[in-house]
Write a protein that holds these residues in place. Structure first.
Motif, short mmCIF file in Angstrom:
data_model
loop_
_atom_site.label_atom_id
_atom_site.label_comp_id
_atom_site.label_asym_id
_atom_site.label_seq_id
_atom_site.Cartn_x
_atom_site.Cartn_y
_atom_site.Cartn_z
N THR A 17 30.08 -4.85 -36.67
CA THR A 17 29.87 -3.46 -36.24
C THR A 17 29.01 -3.42 -34.98
OG1 THR A 17 27.87 -3.21 -37.56
CG2 THR A 17 29.97 -2.67 -38.64
N ILE A 18 28.98 -2.28 -34.35
CA ILE A 18 28.17 -2.12 -33.14
C ILE A 18 26.69 -2.37 -33.42
CG2 ILE A 18 27.37 -0.43 -31.44
CD1 ILE A 18 30.28 0.57 -31.31
N GLU A 29 22.33 -0.10 -28.89
CA GLU A 29 23.69 0.25 -29.32
C GLU A 29 24.45 1.01 -28.23
OE1 GLU A 29 24.08 2.03 -33.20
OE2 GLU A 29 22.43 0.81 -33.97
N ILE A 32 25.98 -1.46 -25.88
CA ILE A 32 27.17 -2.09 -26.48
C ILE A 32 28.35 -1.14 -26.39
CG2 ILE A 32 28.18 -3.07 -28.57
CD1 ILE A 32 25.95 -4.79 -27.24
N ARG A 33 28.15 0.12 -26.74
CA ARG A 33 29.23 1.11 -26.66
C ARG A 33 29.74 1.26 -25.21
NH1 ARG A 33 28.77 3.17 -31.70
NH2 ARG A 33 26.74 3.81 -32.45
N ILE A 36 31.91 -1.67 -24.36
CA ILE A 36 33.24 -1.52 -24.98
C ILE A 36 34.07 -0.53 -24.17
CG2 ILE A 36 34.46 -0.62 -27.00
CD1 ILE A 36 32.11 -1.78 -28.69
N ALA A 43 36.90 -5.05 -28.31
CA ALA A 43 36.67 -4.37 -29.58
C ALA A 43 37.98 -3.76 -30.09
CB ALA A 43 35.62 -3.28 -29.42
N THR A 49 35.17 4.25 -35.60
CA THR A 49 34.21 3.20 -35.26
C THR A 49 34.92 2.04 -34.55
OG1 THR A 49 34.52 2.03 -37.36
CG2 THR A 49 32.83 3.73 -37.30
N TYR A 50 34.12 1.16 -33.99
CA TYR A 50 34.64 -0.02 -33.30
C TYR A 50 34.12 -1.28 -33.99
CZ TYR A 50 36.33 2.82 -29.46
OH TYR A 50 37.01 3.73 -28.71
N VAL A 52 33.75 -5.55 -33.19
CA VAL A 52 33.76 -6.57 -32.15
C VAL A 52 34.06 -7.92 -32.80
CG1 VAL A 52 32.37 -7.71 -30.38
CG2 VAL A 52 32.11 -5.25 -30.78
#
Length: 71
Positions: A17-18, A29, A32-33, A36, A43, A49-50, A52
């Motif tokens: 998860t993120i 976070e 990271i988003r 992506i 991802a 949700t995403y 990775v």
């Protein structure tokens, strides 16, 4: 002394998860988003949700910071 891999919580898993990625790589976070969204972090979207790939996280965790050209 050997370089350790990401925490064992990811052992046997294909995706993270993120929040997990942020904790392992030491980034916020939101960073990271953004990675992506910009295509810098691979991802897969699962619902809202995403996830990775753990293989990508492991590769990033083992990469040293660039110190110039290898000449």
């Amino acid at each position: 002394m050997s370089i350790s891999s990401p925490p064992t919580v990811l052992d046997g898993r294909l995706f993270a998860t993120i929040p997990e990625v942020a904790g392992i790589l030491g980034y916020d976070e939101r960073t990271i988003r953004r990675g992506i969204r910009d295509g810098q972090i691979p991802a897969t979207q699962v619902g809202a949700t995403y996830r990775v790939p753990v293989a990508w996280i492991r590769a990033q965790a083992l990469v040293d910071t660039p110190s110039g050209s290898a000449a």
